[in-house]
Scaffold this active site. Sequence first.
Site, PDB file in Angstrom:
ATOM      1  N   SER A 157       0.846  -1.388   0.044  1.00  0.00           N
ATOM      2  CA  SER A 157      -0.234  -0.409   0.126  1.00  0.00           C
ATOM      3  C   SER A 157       1.030   1.320   0.387  1.00  0.00           C
ATOM      4  CB  SER A 157      -1.170   0.226   1.192  1.00  0.00           C
ATOM      5  OG  SER A 157      -0.250  -0.037   2.268  1.00  0.00           O
ATOM      6  N   TYR A 158       1.923   1.614   0.868  1.00  0.00           N
ATOM      7  CA  TYR A 158       2.958   2.485   0.618  1.00  0.00           C
ATOM      8  C   TYR A 158       3.331   2.762  -0.557  1.00  0.00           C
ATOM      9  CZ  TYR A 158       6.908   5.374   2.306  1.00  0.00           C
ATOM     10  OH  TYR A 158       7.876   5.721   2.077  1.00  0.00           O
ATOM     11  N   SER A 159       3.982   1.158  -1.095  1.00  0.00           N
ATOM     12  CA  SER A 159       5.025   1.442  -2.462  1.00  0.00           C
ATOM     13  C   SER A 159       3.329   1.927  -2.931  1.00  0.00           C
ATOM     14  CB  SER A 159       5.139   0.503  -2.890  1.00  0.00           C
ATOM     15  OG  SER A 159       5.811   0.145  -3.758  1.00  0.00           O
ATOM     16  N   SER A 161       1.019   3.621  -3.259  1.00  0.00           N
ATOM     17  CA  SER A 161       0.772   5.322  -2.917  1.00  0.00           C
ATOM     18  C   SER A 161       2.096   6.166  -2.896  1.00  0.00           C
ATOM     19  CB  SER A 161       0.645   5.114  -1.212  1.00  0.00           C
ATOM     20  OG  SER A 161       2.052   5.882  -0.270  1.00  0.00           O
TER      21      SER A 161
END
Length: 257
Positions: A157-159, A161
């Site tokens: 999810s971080y990547s 974003s």
Amino acid sequence: MTTLTGKVALVTGASSGLGEATALHFAQEGAKVVVVARRVDQGTRVVQRIEAAGGEALFVQADVSRAGDAERMVAATLERFGRLDCAVNNAGIAGPRFTPIADVTEAQWDEVMGVNLKGVWLCMKHEIPALLASGGGAIVNVASIYGLKPSDIGHASYSTSKFGVVGLTQSAASDYGQMGLRINAIAPGFTRSEMVDPERPGAAERYRALTARHSGMNRLGRAEEPANAIVWLCSEAASYVNGAVLAVDGGGATRMY
């Protein structure tokens, strides 16, 4: 004369780490600084550090995932200083790590996208008119090396974003480059912060492995190192740099010997 005397710079996520280092560096270069963060005590402390060194700063409490807060932080900037010349969209959260994508909950996904991607868009939406009204300027969005390559630590999810931040940055740079507004991003590698703290119990070995894999210099970055790149991108020294994504990561760790 310092390089940003008379300029006004806004920094989100400025209560610690990279954001704090960036706010302090702007002040050292002569800019008036708007410190934006959710945490009042820490944000106020950054303002006090700037003022103690002879600078001028304003704290604005805001959650960048909320449209009203993003609008209010820019309005407070204009009310206090009358203009906006530089904006750094740094606020972000880590979200779930070491979690396969199918195990990420919808709430976790939405939270990461709301802060890391929607939050950058909301900030830019309100910063851009103020910057154009001041005659142009510069925006720097903080992406990540995981916005340039896949995450290898169960951090999808971080990547995702941060890949979105890169696309948003480059698209906006095309939209506004002819109007005197430069929009760039940096992609930091693993850099010491509250999020990246090798002093936590059991974390030292993990970060040794990550730096060996992701940093050609085989060390964690210091907060002032990406901060230096951000302030440079906002200065006239970078006057022909637009739509760039500058990796600040110690270089690739790809050698086979």
